[in-house]
Design a protein around this motif. Sequence first.
Motif, PDB file in Angstrom:
ATOM      1  N   LEU A 160      -4.107   9.523  -9.483  1.00  0.00           N
ATOM      2  CA  LEU A 160      -4.511   9.698  -8.098  1.00  0.00           C
ATOM      3  C   LEU A 160      -4.631  11.180  -7.766  1.00  0.00           C
ATOM      4  CD1 LEU A 160      -2.292   7.090  -6.188  1.00  0.00           C
ATOM      5  CD2 LEU A 160      -4.494   6.745  -7.321  1.00  0.00           C
ATOM      6  N   GLU A 164      -4.640  11.037  -2.270  1.00  0.00           N
ATOM      7  CA  GLU A 164      -4.437   9.612  -2.572  1.00  0.00           C
ATOM      8  C   GLU A 164      -2.966   9.320  -2.823  1.00  0.00           C
ATOM      9  OE1 GLU A 164      -8.857   9.327  -4.669  1.00  0.00           O
ATOM     10  OE2 GLU A 164      -7.043   9.139  -5.899  1.00  0.00           O
ATOM     11  N   VAL A 168      -0.371   6.677  -0.713  1.00  0.00           N
ATOM     12  CA  VAL A 168       0.395   5.611  -1.371  1.00  0.00           C
ATOM     13  C   VAL A 168       1.898   5.853  -1.220  1.00  0.00           C
ATOM     14  CG1 VAL A 168       0.878   4.481  -3.570  1.00  0.00           C
ATOM     15  CG2 VAL A 168      -1.461   5.138  -3.005  1.00  0.00           C
ATOM     16  N   ASN A 203     -10.507   7.509   1.099  1.00  0.00           N
ATOM     17  CA  ASN A 203      -9.381   7.643   0.166  1.00  0.00           C
ATOM     18  C   ASN A 203      -8.850   6.280  -0.251  1.00  0.00           C
ATOM     19  OD1 ASN A 203      -8.223  10.514  -0.419  1.00  0.00           O
ATOM     20  ND2 ASN A 203      -8.893  10.621   1.700  1.00  0.00           N
ATOM     21  N   ILE A 207      -8.389   4.682  -3.916  1.00  0.00           N
ATOM     22  CA  ILE A 207      -7.071   4.238  -4.374  1.00  0.00           C
ATOM     23  C   ILE A 207      -7.161   2.826  -4.935  1.00  0.00           C
ATOM     24  CG2 ILE A 207      -4.782   3.515  -3.572  1.00  0.00           C
ATOM     25  CD1 ILE A 207      -4.970   5.861  -1.523  1.00  0.00           C
ATOM     26  N   ARG A 208      -7.826   1.955  -4.225  1.00  0.00           N
ATOM     27  CA  ARG A 208      -7.901   0.552  -4.666  1.00  0.00           C
ATOM     28  C   ARG A 208      -8.663   0.408  -5.973  1.00  0.00           C
ATOM     29  NH1 ARG A 208      -8.410  -1.962   1.361  1.00  0.00           N
ATOM     30  NH2 ARG A 208      -6.242  -2.618   1.539  1.00  0.00           N
ATOM     31  N   LYS A 210      -8.485   2.401  -8.322  1.00  0.00           N
ATOM     32  CA  LYS A 210      -7.605   2.898  -9.380  1.00  0.00           C
ATOM     33  C   LYS A 210      -6.376   2.022  -9.613  1.00  0.00           C
ATOM     34  CE  LYS A 210      -8.962   7.740  -8.650  1.00  0.00           C
ATOM     35  NZ  LYS A 210      -8.508   9.112  -8.265  1.00  0.00           N
TER      36      LYS A 210
END
Length: 237
Positions: A160, A164, A168, A203, A207-208, A210
């Motif tokens: 990330l 990012e 999280v 972002n 993130i999703r 990854k």
Amino acid sequence: MTIRDKILIIEDEQSIARFISTILAANGYETMLARTGSEGLSMVSSNCPDLVILDLGLPDMDGMDILKSLRGWSSLPVVVVSARSHEKDKVAALDMGADDYLTKPFGTDELLARVRTAMRHTRTATGNDELARRGTYSVGDLVIDYNKHQVLVGGVNAKLTLSEFRIVALLGKHAGKVLTYDYIIRELWGPRAGSDNQILRVNMANIRRKIEKNPAEPQYIFTEVGVGYRMAEGDGN
């Protein structure tokens, strides 16, 4: 590349600022310096530090006013360093929301211990037992490692970006709770970022891609439509 904790030093005395910065840099922290209160507040908003070291006696404004301003929108850990040694000054700063109070002069070991303690405060303040014990948060195959600033999925680094990871990490600290778009934006980008959700949505889409097997059917971070995002509750909760 290892992401280091960033510490903003708001201190106008050059010798003290250099002393603090040198110690922190030698112990693996990234440091930034502001010499006035207004500059410090601006840097908090634009640089998103992980901790602030705040002198109370600044040339343009009282450090207590800075602390009050920060606590109006952020839980960012703040360690006050000041020549004011009266108990009433310490109590006032702590009541205002400082995580710790260090009286000048102070030594290297004491400074580092106070910084580490303040960092732990932010990881344990949410009542997340796993964070308190190990500095990690896990749910399913996903692990947030707060010490290494990494998110692992099935033991593999999701790679990330800094922004990012911060999103999280914030959701992990409040797992199971819905965090509004405005709250996330204020916490990570400061009050001057406004209420435009576009940067957050972009972002989150990255993130999703990854961390989720199927971004359209997420397992870890859920969208509460029109409200915000929620991290799935962890295995240890």
